[in-house]
Design a protein around this motif. Structure first.
Motif, PDB file in Angstrom:
ATOM      1  N   ARG A   1       0.825  -1.212   0.000  1.00 35.58           N
ATOM      2  CA  ARG A   1       0.000   0.000   0.000  1.00 35.58           C
ATOM      3  C   ARG A   1       0.854   1.254   0.000  1.00 35.58           C
ATOM      4  NH1 ARG A   1      -4.417  -1.801   4.663  1.00 35.58           N
ATOM      5  NH2 ARG A   1      -5.218  -3.651   3.559  1.00 35.58           N
ATOM      6  N   LEU A   2       2.040   1.165   0.609  1.00 37.23           N
ATOM      7  CA  LEU A   2       2.931   2.320   0.612  1.00 37.23           C
ATOM      8  C   LEU A   2       3.539   2.529  -0.773  1.00 37.23           C
ATOM      9  CD1 LEU A   2       4.728   1.597   4.018  1.00 37.23           C
ATOM     10  CD2 LEU A   2       2.741   3.058   3.606  1.00 37.23           C
ATOM     11  N   SER A   3       4.266   1.528  -1.257  1.00 35.58           N
ATOM     12  CA  SER A   3       4.860   1.578  -2.591  1.00 35.58           C
ATOM     13  C   SER A   3       5.359   0.189  -2.933  1.00 35.58           C
ATOM     14  CB  SER A   3       6.027   2.580  -2.654  1.00 35.58           C
ATOM     15  OG  SER A   3       7.037   2.201  -1.735  1.00 35.58           O
ATOM     16  N   ARG A   4       5.201  -0.190  -4.171  1.00 36.12           N
ATOM     17  CA  ARG A   4       5.665  -1.489  -4.631  1.00 36.12           C
ATOM     18  C   ARG A   4       7.007  -1.324  -5.322  1.00 36.12           C
ATOM     19  NH1 ARG A   4       0.305  -4.685  -6.968  1.00 36.12           N
ATOM     20  NH2 ARG A   4      -0.932  -4.537  -5.045  1.00 36.12           N
ATOM     21  N   THR A   5       8.047  -1.202  -4.520  1.00 34.14           N
ATOM     22  CA  THR A   5       9.396  -1.003  -5.026  1.00 34.14           C
ATOM     23  C   THR A   5      10.322  -2.027  -4.388  1.00 34.14           C
ATOM     24  OG1 THR A   5       9.849   0.637  -3.297  1.00 34.14           O
ATOM     25  CG2 THR A   5       9.011   1.466  -5.407  1.00 34.14           C
ATOM     26  N   ARG A   6      11.548  -2.024  -4.869  1.00 31.00           N
ATOM     27  CA  ARG A   6      12.543  -2.948  -4.318  1.00 31.00           C
ATOM     28  C   ARG A   6      12.892  -2.584  -2.884  1.00 31.00           C
ATOM     29  NH1 ARG A   6      18.675  -3.845  -6.780  1.00 31.00           N
ATOM     30  NH2 ARG A   6      19.532  -4.901  -4.942  1.00 31.00           N
ATOM     31  N   ASP A   7      12.925  -1.309  -2.582  1.00 32.09           N
ATOM     32  CA  ASP A   7      13.240  -0.884  -1.218  1.00 32.09           C
ATOM     33  C   ASP A   7      12.195  -1.391  -0.229  1.00 32.09           C
ATOM     34  OD1 ASP A   7      14.449   0.349   0.899  1.00 32.09           O
ATOM     35  OD2 ASP A   7      13.614   2.336   0.489  1.00 32.09           O
ATOM     36  N   THR A   8      10.928  -1.309  -0.601  1.00 32.04           N
ATOM     37  CA  THR A   8       9.868  -1.803   0.290  1.00 32.04           C
ATOM     38  C   THR A   8       9.962  -3.308   0.469  1.00 32.04           C
ATOM     39  OG1 THR A   8       8.465  -0.016  -0.552  1.00 32.04           O
ATOM     40  CG2 THR A   8       7.393  -1.764   0.704  1.00 32.04           C
ATOM     41  N   TYR A   9      10.258  -4.025  -0.594  1.00 28.72           N
ATOM     42  CA  TYR A   9      10.382  -5.483  -0.499  1.00 28.72           C
ATOM     43  C   TYR A   9      11.544  -5.878   0.412  1.00 28.72           C
ATOM     44  CZ  TYR A   9      10.364 -10.313  -2.173  1.00 28.72           C
ATOM     45  OH  TYR A   9      10.295 -11.682  -2.265  1.00 28.72           O
ATOM     46  N   GLU A  10      12.675  -5.190   0.293  1.00 29.16           N
ATOM     47  CA  GLU A  10      13.813  -5.493   1.150  1.00 29.16           C
ATOM     48  C   GLU A  10      13.530  -5.121   2.602  1.00 29.16           C
ATOM     49  OE1 GLU A  10      17.135  -3.527  -0.523  1.00 29.16           O
ATOM     50  OE2 GLU A  10      17.361  -4.953  -2.197  1.00 29.16           O
ATOM     51  N   ARG A  11      12.747  -4.098   2.834  1.00 31.05           N
ATOM     52  CA  ARG A  11      12.377  -3.747   4.214  1.00 31.05           C
ATOM     53  C   ARG A  11      11.576  -4.865   4.861  1.00 31.05           C
ATOM     54  NH1 ARG A  11       9.236   1.593   4.159  1.00 31.05           N
ATOM     55  NH2 ARG A  11       8.949   0.988   6.347  1.00 31.05           N
TER      56      ARG A  11
ATOM     57  N   LEU B   1      11.834  -8.094   4.150  1.00 26.30           N
ATOM     58  CA  LEU B   1      12.757  -9.184   4.448  1.00 26.30           C
ATOM     59  C   LEU B   1      13.608  -8.882   5.678  1.00 26.30           C
ATOM     60  CD1 LEU B   1      14.012 -10.178   0.868  1.00 26.30           C
ATOM     61  CD2 LEU B   1      12.086 -11.087   2.160  1.00 26.30           C
ATOM     62  N   ARG B   2      14.096  -7.656   5.781  1.00 26.89           N
ATOM     63  CA  ARG B   2      14.911  -7.307   6.948  1.00 26.89           C
ATOM     64  C   ARG B   2      14.082  -7.321   8.230  1.00 26.89           C
ATOM     65  NH1 ARG B   2      17.351  -3.567   3.190  1.00 26.89           N
ATOM     66  NH2 ARG B   2      15.831  -1.996   3.831  1.00 26.89           N
ATOM     67  N   ALA B   3      12.841  -6.895   8.133  1.00 32.27           N
ATOM     68  CA  ALA B   3      11.983  -6.906   9.318  1.00 32.27           C
ATOM     69  C   ALA B   3      11.710  -8.323   9.787  1.00 32.27           C
ATOM     70  CB  ALA B   3      10.677  -6.172   9.021  1.00 32.27           C
ATOM     71  N   PHE B   4      11.546  -9.256   8.872  1.00 26.77           N
ATOM     72  CA  PHE B   4      11.333 -10.650   9.280  1.00 26.77           C
ATOM     73  C   PHE B   4      12.585 -11.224   9.920  1.00 26.77           C
ATOM     74  CE2 PHE B   4      11.603 -15.195   8.417  1.00 26.77           C
ATOM     75  CZ  PHE B   4      10.408 -15.639   8.965  1.00 26.77           C
ATOM     76  N   CYS B   5      13.758 -10.891   9.385  1.00 24.24           N
ATOM     77  CA  CYS B   5      15.001 -11.406   9.978  1.00 24.24           C
ATOM     78  C   CYS B   5      15.224 -10.846  11.379  1.00 24.24           C
ATOM     79  CB  CYS B   5      16.181 -11.080   9.073  1.00 24.24           C
ATOM     80  SG  CYS B   5      16.128 -11.912   7.461  1.00 24.24           S
ATOM     81  N   ARG B   6      14.808  -9.620  11.636  1.00 25.57           N
ATOM     82  CA  ARG B   6      14.971  -9.043  12.970  1.00 25.57           C
ATOM     83  C   ARG B   6      13.914  -9.518  13.957  1.00 25.57           C
ATOM     84  NH1 ARG B   6      15.659  -4.127  10.006  1.00 25.57           N
ATOM     85  NH2 ARG B   6      13.525  -3.557  10.634  1.00 25.57           N
ATOM     86  N   ARG B   7      12.862 -10.149  13.453  1.00 26.32           N
ATOM     87  CA  ARG B   7      11.770 -10.558  14.343  1.00 26.32           C
ATOM     88  C   ARG B   7      12.205 -11.638  15.315  1.00 26.32           C
ATOM     89  NH1 ARG B   7       7.891 -14.599  14.458  1.00 26.32           N
ATOM     90  NH2 ARG B   7       8.943 -15.567  12.699  1.00 26.32           N
ATOM     91  N   ASP B   8      12.968 -12.629  14.834  1.00 29.51           N
ATOM     92  CA  ASP B   8      13.334 -13.754  15.670  1.00 29.51           C
ATOM     93  C   ASP B   8      14.688 -14.266  15.211  1.00 29.51           C
ATOM     94  OD1 ASP B   8      13.398 -15.810  17.442  1.00 29.51           O
ATOM     95  OD2 ASP B   8      11.821 -17.009  16.508  1.00 29.51           O
ATOM     96  N   VAL B   9      15.545 -14.642  16.170  1.00 26.01           N
ATOM     97  CA  VAL B   9      16.860 -15.153  15.827  1.00 26.01           C
ATOM     98  C   VAL B   9      16.748 -16.529  15.178  1.00 26.01           C
ATOM     99  CG1 VAL B   9      19.076 -15.875  16.786  1.00 26.01           C
ATOM    100  CG2 VAL B   9      17.949 -13.827  17.648  1.00 26.01           C
ATOM    101  N   ARG B  10      15.808 -17.337  15.639  1.00 27.40           N
ATOM    102  CA  ARG B  10      15.660 -18.697  15.121  1.00 27.40           C
ATOM    103  C   ARG B  10      14.949 -18.738  13.770  1.00 27.40           C
ATOM    104  NH1 ARG B  10      14.854 -18.582  20.515  1.00 27.40           N
ATOM    105  NH2 ARG B  10      16.173 -19.930  21.804  1.00 27.40           N
ATOM    106  N   ARG B  11      14.408 -17.630  13.321  1.00 21.71           N
ATOM    107  CA  ARG B  11      13.718 -17.530  12.032  1.00 21.71           C
ATOM    108  C   ARG B  11      12.586 -18.556  11.917  1.00 21.71           C
ATOM    109  NH1 ARG B  11      17.887 -15.098   8.879  1.00 21.71           N
ATOM    110  NH2 ARG B  11      18.973 -13.749  10.357  1.00 21.71           N
ATOM    111  N   ARG B  12      11.758 -18.632  12.932  1.00 23.79           N
ATOM    112  CA  ARG B  12      10.641 -19.565  12.891  1.00 23.79           C
ATOM    113  C   ARG B  12       9.622 -19.133  11.835  1.00 23.79           C
ATOM    114  NH1 ARG B  12       9.516 -19.602  19.304  1.00 23.79           N
ATOM    115  NH2 ARG B  12      10.094 -17.438  18.891  1.00 23.79           N
TER     116      ARG B  12
END
Length: 428
Positions: A88-98, A100-111
């Motif tokens: 909804r914000l923007s469909r760009t590469r920067d938004t897509y990478e954000r 992915l980075r947010a999911f990696c920071r969510r949990d160390v075990r990457r459940r």
């Protein structure tokens, strides 16, 4: 037994300290009790180099997969909502990478990383990153490191962690479908995640082996990306259809717009044609008493772009009207002077060839127009008369179907809501 007793005696103070309930803090007397364990005893037993701290994420949907009552795919729904909220914000590469980075920071075990990667692969075309190699490497980086590496040959034999390996193979297969060649960073990630003896690593090696061999095998390559100019795109597509290197591409009309006498803006589409010297000679030999036909549109796919073209042709001549064509065998590779066949044939072999020959009329020229209406095609025919004067005395018939733009306009008219007369009377 003696060694086991020594270990029990050594671990006795730590185990007793862990089992003993915590008491109220007392003042330090300076003496150390033999039953009192140091404060970091339990931490040395279950020590870990990485802590499970969860910093706040940039998206509220990454708080974790929420499963509602009666739903077994709560994680998939949560991850899909995450990408929808980000789009909804923007469909760009920067938004897509954000994301992915947010999911990696969510949990160390990457459940839940397998479901997340499958959802990320599905959402790639929506964000326009399906052809970006760094994004694929970033997606492989979501896997936990050094967890799925087999430790023995037995684990390698029984397909260690098959679900995770299949997910990584799907990532590499999507790269293969879009023609993305992996690099050394991809290899380092796969070795760190699954090891050398794994299915994703074998898929990576096959891509590196076959991709360079098939990269330049197409004698008629299509540029990537396609030219945005419609005239250049029409020139490229017509040159691919023509089978003669001596064909000449002519631009009869450039796309432009102007204001008419009534003040309305009028758009003129492009008209691009192609004709070879042999086609010009065939058209000059055509009997002007017989008509020629403009037929189309015929589709042509250039990667994911579909263009349409039209042809100028005539009906095939009757068998009695065809003149025998003399072919010089010294100047034709199709009719060599001598043919030696050393084939072992039996009396029961059938030497006759069953070929269905379809006699079609000759094609004199081809063109592409922006709007497939008869007025634009008539301009093309009038432009062909400059190099083909026989068209001035030859009847031209248009056997043209509705073009793509006309079909879209017709579909739009059908989708318009029509109010019932009774409802209009009630509103009045």
């Amino acid at each position: 037994m003696t060694s086991m007793r020594r270990c029990a005696v050594a671990l006795g103070p730590c185990v007793s300290a862990c089992r003993r309930p915590q008491s109220t803090p007392q003042k330090s007397t300076g003496r150390i009790n033999k039953w009192q364990s140091p404060p970091d005893c339990a931490s040395r037993i279950h020590s870990s180099a990485r802590t499970s701290k969860r910093p706040p994420t940039s998206f509220p949907e990454l708080a974790g997969p929420k499963k509602e009552d009666g739903e077994g795919e709560g994680a998939l729904v949560s991850y899909e909502d995450l990408f929808e909220e980000a789009s909804r914000l923007s469909r760009t590469r920067d938004t897509y990478e954000r994301v992915l980075r947010a999911f990696c920071r969510r949990d160390v075990r990457r459940r839940g990383h397998v479901e997340f990667i499958y959802m990320a692969l599905r959402k790639m075309p929506q964000f326009g990153v399906e052809r970006e190699l760094p994004v694929y490497n970033m997606l492989l980086d979501v896997f936990p490191k050094e967890v799925f590496v087999p430790r023995s040959y037995i684990q390698r034999m029984f397909n260690h962690f098959p679900r995770q390996q299949e997910c990584a193979v799907q990532v590499l297969e999507q790269m293969e479908n879009y023609g993305i060649l992996p690099n050394l960073e991809t290899k380092a990630l796969l070795m760190q995640i699954f090891g050398v003896k794994s299915h994703p690593m074998r898929k990576f090696q096959r891509l590196l082996y076959w991709f360079p061999r098939f990269k330049h095998v197409n004698p008629f390559p299509v540029p990537q990306p396609l030219p945005p100019d419609p005239v250049e795109l029409a020139r490229l597509s017509l040159q691919r259809i023509a089978n003669d290197l001596g064909s000449r591409v002519t631009v009869y009309q450039e796309p432009r717009s102007y204001l008419g006498a009534d003040g309305r803006e009028i758009h003129l589409s492009h008209i691009v044609g192609i004709q070879s010297p042999d086609q010009r000679d065939l058209l000059a030999q055509h009997d002007h008493r017989h008509p020629v036909f403009v037929e189309g549109p015929f589709p042509l796919w250039l990667r994911r772009t579909c263009v349409h073209y039209y042809i100028l042709r005539s009906d095939p001549l009757p068998p009695d009207a065809k003149a025998p064509r003399e072919v010089d065998p010294e100047r034709s590779l199709a009719y060599p002077l001598r043919m030696d066949f050393d084939l072992e044939r039996d009396l029961g072999d059938d030497d006759e060839l069953d070929v269905d020959e379809v006699d079609e009329g000759p094609v004199y020229a081809m063109c592409q127009v922006g709007s497939g209406d008869q007025a634009s095609l008539a301009k093309w025919i009038s432009g062909l008369q400059r190099t083909n004067p026989i068209l001035g005395c030859t009847p031209v018939l248009f056997r043209v179907q509705p073009g793509p733009q006309e079909l879209e306009e017709t579909a739009g008219e059908r989708l318009q809501p029509v109010e019932e007369p009774g409802r209009q009377q009630m509103q009045q």
